[in-house]
Design an enzyme around this catalytic site. Structure first.
Site, PDB file in Angstrom:
ATOM      1  N   ASN A 123       0.849  -1.199   0.000  1.00  0.00           N
ATOM      2  CA  ASN A 123       0.000   0.000   0.000  1.00  0.00           C
ATOM      3  C   ASN A 123       0.883   1.248   0.000  1.00  0.00           C
ATOM      4  O   ASN A 123       2.105   1.154   0.016  1.00  0.00           O
ATOM      5  CB  ASN A 123      -0.966  -0.023   1.194  1.00  0.00           C
ATOM      6  CG  ASN A 123      -0.214  -0.073   2.507  1.00  0.00           C
ATOM      7  OD1 ASN A 123       0.549   0.829   2.848  1.00  0.00           O
ATOM      8  ND2 ASN A 123      -0.387  -1.169   3.245  1.00  0.00           N
ATOM      9  N   LYS A 182     -10.599  -4.019  19.344  1.00  0.00           N
ATOM     10  CA  LYS A 182      -9.181  -4.426  19.407  1.00  0.00           C
ATOM     11  C   LYS A 182      -8.629  -4.287  20.823  1.00  0.00           C
ATOM     12  O   LYS A 182      -7.436  -4.470  21.031  1.00  0.00           O
ATOM     13  CB  LYS A 182      -8.350  -3.591  18.432  1.00  0.00           C
ATOM     14  CG  LYS A 182      -8.704  -3.815  16.958  1.00  0.00           C
ATOM     15  CD  LYS A 182      -7.810  -2.993  16.043  1.00  0.00           C
ATOM     16  CE  LYS A 182      -8.246  -3.089  14.602  1.00  0.00           C
ATOM     17  NZ  LYS A 182      -7.172  -3.559  13.707  1.00  0.00           N
ATOM     18  N   LYS A 229       8.824 -17.551 -10.049  1.00  0.00           N
ATOM     19  CA  LYS A 229       8.043 -16.446 -10.621  1.00  0.00           C
ATOM     20  C   LYS A 229       6.829 -16.999 -11.376  1.00  0.00           C
ATOM     21  O   LYS A 229       6.968 -17.901 -12.205  1.00  0.00           O
ATOM     22  CB  LYS A 229       8.949 -15.641 -11.566  1.00  0.00           C
ATOM     23  CG  LYS A 229       8.264 -14.421 -12.128  1.00  0.00           C
ATOM     24  CD  LYS A 229       9.178 -13.657 -13.073  1.00  0.00           C
ATOM     25  CE  LYS A 229       8.343 -12.633 -13.818  1.00  0.00           C
ATOM     26  NZ  LYS A 229       9.071 -12.071 -14.955  1.00  0.00           N
ATOM     27  N   PRO A 255      -2.707 -11.721  10.516  1.00  0.00           N
ATOM     28  CA  PRO A 255      -2.965 -11.533  11.952  1.00  0.00           C
ATOM     29  C   PRO A 255      -3.175 -10.052  12.241  1.00  0.00           C
ATOM     30  O   PRO A 255      -2.604  -9.193  11.562  1.00  0.00           O
ATOM     31  CB  PRO A 255      -1.665 -12.016  12.607  1.00  0.00           C
ATOM     32  CG  PRO A 255      -0.631 -11.949  11.533  1.00  0.00           C
ATOM     33  CD  PRO A 255      -1.342 -12.170  10.234  1.00  0.00           C
ATOM     34  N   PHE A 288      -4.177   3.292  15.290  1.00  0.00           N
ATOM     35  CA  PHE A 288      -4.532   4.326  14.328  1.00  0.00           C
ATOM     36  C   PHE A 288      -5.704   3.827  13.499  1.00  0.00           C
ATOM     37  O   PHE A 288      -5.823   2.631  13.255  1.00  0.00           O
ATOM     38  CB  PHE A 288      -3.341   4.644  13.392  1.00  0.00           C
ATOM     39  CG  PHE A 288      -2.481   5.743  13.941  1.00  0.00           C
ATOM     40  CD1 PHE A 288      -1.648   5.501  15.016  1.00  0.00           C
ATOM     41  CD2 PHE A 288      -2.531   7.020  13.401  1.00  0.00           C
ATOM     42  CE1 PHE A 288      -0.869   6.520  15.543  1.00  0.00           C
ATOM     43  CE2 PHE A 288      -1.761   8.040  13.910  1.00  0.00           C
ATOM     44  CZ  PHE A 288      -0.928   7.795  14.989  1.00  0.00           C
TER      45      PHE A 288
HETATM   46  O1  C5P Z   1      -8.425  -2.531  11.196  1.00  0.00           O
HETATM   47  P1  C5P Z   1      -7.626  -1.390  10.727  1.00  0.00           P
HETATM   48  O2  C5P Z   1      -6.548  -1.773   9.756  1.00  0.00           O
HETATM   49  O3  C5P Z   1      -8.369  -0.213  10.207  1.00  0.00           O
HETATM   50  O4  C5P Z   1      -6.947  -0.863  12.088  1.00  0.00           O
HETATM   51  C1  C5P Z   1      -5.946   0.024  12.117  1.00  0.00           C
HETATM   52  C2  C5P Z   1      -5.067  -0.215  13.317  1.00  0.00           C
HETATM   53  O5  C5P Z   1      -4.812  -1.596  13.495  1.00  0.00           O
HETATM   54  C3  C5P Z   1      -3.716   0.415  13.114  1.00  0.00           C
HETATM   55  O6  C5P Z   1      -3.249   0.777  14.389  1.00  0.00           O
HETATM   56  C4  C5P Z   1      -2.905  -0.713  12.494  1.00  0.00           C
HETATM   57  O7  C5P Z   1      -1.516  -0.531  12.698  1.00  0.00           O
HETATM   58  C5  C5P Z   1      -3.462  -1.920  13.231  1.00  0.00           C
HETATM   59  N1  C5P Z   1      -3.478  -3.175  12.456  1.00  0.00           N
HETATM   60  C6  C5P Z   1      -2.690  -4.222  12.865  1.00  0.00           C
HETATM   61  N2  C5P Z   1      -2.732  -5.428  12.215  1.00  0.00           N
HETATM   62  C7  C5P Z   1      -3.558  -5.595  11.169  1.00  0.00           C
HETATM   63  C8  C5P Z   1      -4.375  -4.558  10.736  1.00  0.00           C
HETATM   64  C9  C5P Z   1      -4.308  -3.355  11.414  1.00  0.00           C
HETATM   65  O8  C5P Z   1      -1.921  -4.064  13.823  1.00  0.00           O
HETATM   66  N3  C5P Z   1      -3.582  -6.772  10.549  1.00  0.00           N
END
Ligand code: C5P
Length: 397
Positions: free
Chosen positions: A210, A342, A289, A305, A324
């Site tokens: 991303n 979370k 590949k 995860p 975040f």
């Molecule tokens: O669920 P979402 O991606 O919107 O949540 C954002 C938060 O969760 C951020 O703090 C991001 O670093 C964390 N995150 C994570 N592991 C993931 C997805 C998101 O730690 N697989």
């Protein structure tokens, strides 16, 4: 560590006899742990040589706005943003007048207009020039704009006059720089921060990722360092440089991020998940590949995860956990949902539908949510926003 460790200071030297003290000033600032870049006006070079300043600062001295090679190394706007503090010492009556009028006719005066950093000046001039109503009015204008005015001292002057107009001594200026620095609210604390994107491999040459630049996470790391924390920065692949003094741990995939996070989080007082973790990864990573086949390709992805949730659900040595949430709609309800689901202590939410903010930008605006409280931080540079977030975090530890 002093509380000037890692501080980035631009020393702007203008043309007064007190410029001869600037070699000593730079030496003392460096001893205190600062990174110092020197900018000289044309007339300053009559009082002390650029070579002397280069030798004491161990950096090239900048003196021209229109030098293509200097601009290629660090453009003047980037230079202006680099600084935590611009100290003009000695500040002549002419430079003070230019600052008051907003004139930008050389590198230093341009940086002074372009910088978001604190600006301090150490006036140095003949006592009559200092007392002149024009100089006094200019100083009052600068003061009203929150420019810090350090000195001048009183005493015998190089011209033989006695009165107010002497530049403060280098050790006094270093003490004033120290006093403007952040209180060490996180001294003795360890903060682990995740930053940047993850890369989820598809085969040996391709991956899913991303646009995260890592700027917000790196700004948080720098802010935590400024407040005295020990900082572990677990980062995906980014092009920006990590702040001097962090423990940088490079990762690529979400699974690597999880492993490192679970190593460092239990050793930390706080964990900030700022990484843009890919939600899914390839179910099977091809060992060779992948070759082109037909018009369509179907990939099977499996869920990654949730790193921050894993940290927040630690049963032993759980750190204060900050997430975040980058959202394009319903920011508040989604952020509060994540705070709860979370098991976070605090979440920083931003509306990434606003152009120029968030991903890849130098600016951001955040709203911080706790279970029963919230705080909106208006649009600002990621550096300033990060410092505010870290100060809010420090209150909780
Ligand atoms: O669920 P979402 O991606 O919107 O949540 C954002 C938060 O969760 C951020 O703090 C991001 O670093 C964390 N995150 C994570 N592991 C993931 C997805 C998101 O730690 N697989």
């Amino acid at each position: 560590m002093t509380n000037l460790t890692n501080r980035k200071i631009v020393l702007g030297i203008t043309g007064g006899i007190a410029a001869y003290k600037c070699a000593e000033l730079v030496r003392r600032l460096k001893e205190a742990g600062c990174e110092v870049k020197v900018v000289m006006s044309e007339s300053a070079k009559h009082f002390i040589t650029p070579l002397t300043m280069q030798a004491v600062s161990s950096e090239m001295v900048s003196d021209s706005l229109l030098d293509p090679s200097a601009e290629a190394a660090m453009g003047h706007i980037e230079f202006a943003k680099w600084a935590d503090l611009i100290l003009v010492a000695p500040a002549t009556s002419n430079t003070i007048a230019k600052m008051a009028a907003g004139i930008a006719d050389d590198l230093l005066t341009t940086l002074l207009l372009a910088t978001p950093a604190k600006v301090a000046i150490a006036p140095a001039m003949n006592q009559q020039m200092y007392a002149h109503p024009a100089t006094q009015a200019n100083l009052a204008t600068l003061k009203a704009r929150d420019v810090l005015i350090w000195g001048p001292g009183k005493g015998e002057q190089a011209c033989g006059d006695v009165g107010a107009g002497r530049m403060l001594e280098p050790h006094e200026l270093v003490a004033l720089c120290t006093a403007t620095e952040q209180p060490q609210l996180l001294a003795g604390k360890t903060i682990t921060i995740t930053a940047g994107p993850t890369r989820e491999p598809l085969d040996p040459v391709r991956f899913i990722s991303n646009h995260s630049s890592g700027k917000m996470g790196f700004s948080l790391a720098e802010a935590a360092l400024k407040l005295g924390a020990h900082v572990n920065l677990i980062s995906g692949p980014v092009t920006i440089k990590a702040p001097v003094g962090v423990n940088l741990i490079n990762i690529e995939s979400a699974e690597q991020l999880l492993n490192e996070s679970l190593t460092y989080a239990p050793l930390s007082d706080a964990f900030i998940g700022c990484a843009a973790v890919a939600d899914y990864r390839a179910a099977n990573v091809a060992t060779q590949k992948m070759k082109k086949q037909g018009d369509e390709l179907t990939l099977t992805l499996v869920k990654n995860p949730d790193v921050i949730a894993a940290v927040a659900n630690l049963t032993q040595n759980r750190p204060y956990t900050v997430g975040f949430a980058a959202e394009t709609q319903n920011v508040e309800s989604y952020a509060k949902g994540k705070l709860k689901n979370k098991n976070l202590d605090m979440i920083c939410a931003n509306d990434v539908s606003q152009s120029g903010l968030g991903f890849n930008s130098d600016h951001n605006a955040l709203t911080l949510y706790w279970q029963n409280e919230q705080l909106a931080l208006a649009v600002n540079s990621k550096t300033r926003i990060a410092l505010e977030v870290i100060k809010q975090l420090a209150k909780q530890l």
